[in-house]
Design a protein around this motif. Structure first.
Motif, PDB file in Angstrom:
ATOM      1  N   PHE A   1       0.355  -1.233   0.160  1.00 44.05           N
ATOM      2  CA  PHE A   1       0.207  -0.558   0.502  1.00 44.05           C
ATOM      3  C   PHE A   1       0.721   1.249   0.054  1.00 44.05           C
ATOM      4  N   THR A   2       0.558   2.229  -0.285  1.00 43.28           N
ATOM      5  CA  THR A   2       0.806   4.031  -0.574  1.00 43.28           C
ATOM      6  C   THR A   2      -0.132   4.829  -0.742  1.00 43.28           C
ATOM      7  N   LEU A   3       0.260   6.071   0.008  1.00 37.52           N
ATOM      8  CA  LEU A   3      -0.258   7.137  -0.623  1.00 37.52           C
ATOM      9  C   LEU A   3      -0.062   7.769  -2.171  1.00 37.52           C
ATOM     10  N   ALA A   4       0.913   6.981  -2.631  1.00 38.02           N
ATOM     11  CA  ALA A   4       1.345   8.223  -3.523  1.00 38.02           C
ATOM     12  C   ALA A   4       0.147   8.980  -4.677  1.00 38.02           C
ATOM     13  N   HIS A   5      -0.458   7.686  -5.237  1.00 42.49           N
ATOM     14  CA  HIS A   5      -1.061   8.155  -6.607  1.00 42.49           C
ATOM     15  C   HIS A   5      -2.730   9.134  -5.123  1.00 42.49           C
TER      16      HIS A   5
END
Length: 281
Positions: A46-50
């Motif tokens: 999971f990431t918050l990059a988008h």
């Protein structure tokens, strides 16, 4: 039986959960997945990059601003055209009322794609609109693949969603109230502004919210009449899903549109409903 409402509402709740809530939850999870151009979305990473890209890139800011500007303009035009149209419709008598109601609802019987292609033929360089403007010495103009074409087509598609709620509100209006105001020497404009308008405001509110929400999330008309350069949020989501294959970014854009749409609609509802309640005391 106290459990009867639950048994009666249970199937609808299950259907609502399965067709709306579960896909939304899966889309939300997908929007946080890591994306690898070689392998695609990585489940479990999971990431918050988008979301950082959506909120931090001016390119997406411009697309969201264009989307909500066009949606607000379409809603405003539908209010200015649809509310008087509904008022005239409510004052008609049968059979003309039924005929005009059928005319209002007729666009809903035709596919949006078919209507979009029809408008592309009308607004094209060799279309009927430019031919008429050329005959008047005013053209030709570039109408196709512009915001003007998108707004015109969206108004045509969304107008029934404004007329019907306002017309429904007018059906609940007692004509005797208007006659009483007129008998007390109120002008027709004052009667319309002080008597009719406050009572049909719920219909205008609901119609404008429906039109705004549908216009902001529309895909077919911006895709066909806006072209590749005039991007709106729905067309960007389509590109990310099917062209770039970046599903997490597409999901993040779609959920951002949903959240922004809900925020605008709830804020508009609270503002107009508050003024409506104050007007009625």
């Amino acid at each position: 039986m106290k459990s009867a409402p639950w048994w009666l509402g249970g199937p609808a709740a299950l259907l609502f959960t399965g067709l709306l809530l579960v896909p939304l939850a899966l889309t939300a999870v997908l929007s946080f997945n890591v994306y690898d151009p070689a392998t695609g979305a990585r489940a479990g990473e999971f990431t918050l990059a988008h979301y950082a890209m959506v909120f931090g890139d001016p390119y997406y800011h411009g697309i969201f601003w264009r989307t909500f500007r066009i949606a607000a303009l379409v809603a405003l035009i539908c209010v200015l055209v649809g509310a008087p149209e509904a008022y005239v419709l409510s004052r008609m008598r049968n059979p003309w009322r039924s005929v005009m109601l059928l005319v209002v609802l007729a666009p809903l019987l035709v596919s949006v794609v078919v209507r979009a292609f029809g408008w592309s033929m009308l607004l094209g360089p060799e279309g009927l609109v430019n031919a008429a403007l050329g005959a008047l010495g005013l053209g030709p103009f570039k109408l196709l693949y512009t915001e003007t074409a998108v707004v015109i087509a969206l108004v045509h598609v969304m107008l029934p969603f404004m007329v019907i709620p306002v017309w429904t509100s007018l059906q609940k209006l007692d004509p005797g109230i208007e006659n009483a105001a007129l008998s007390l020497k109120a002008s027709p404009f004052t009667t319309l502004r002080r008597i009719v308008l406050p009572q049909v405001m719920p219909g205008i509110l609901s119609g404008s919210l429906i039109v705004f929400g549908l216009a902001a999330s529309s895909f077919a008309i911006p895709g066909l009449l806006g072209g590749r350069r005039l991007k709106m949020v729905a067309t960007v989501v389509y590109d990310e899903y099917l062209h770039e294959l970046n599903w997490p970014l597409g999901a993040a854009i779609a959920l951002t549109l949903l959240a922004a749409n809900l925020a605008v609609m709830l804020g508009w509802n609270r503002l107009v409903e508050g003024r409506y309640r104050r007007a009625l005391g």
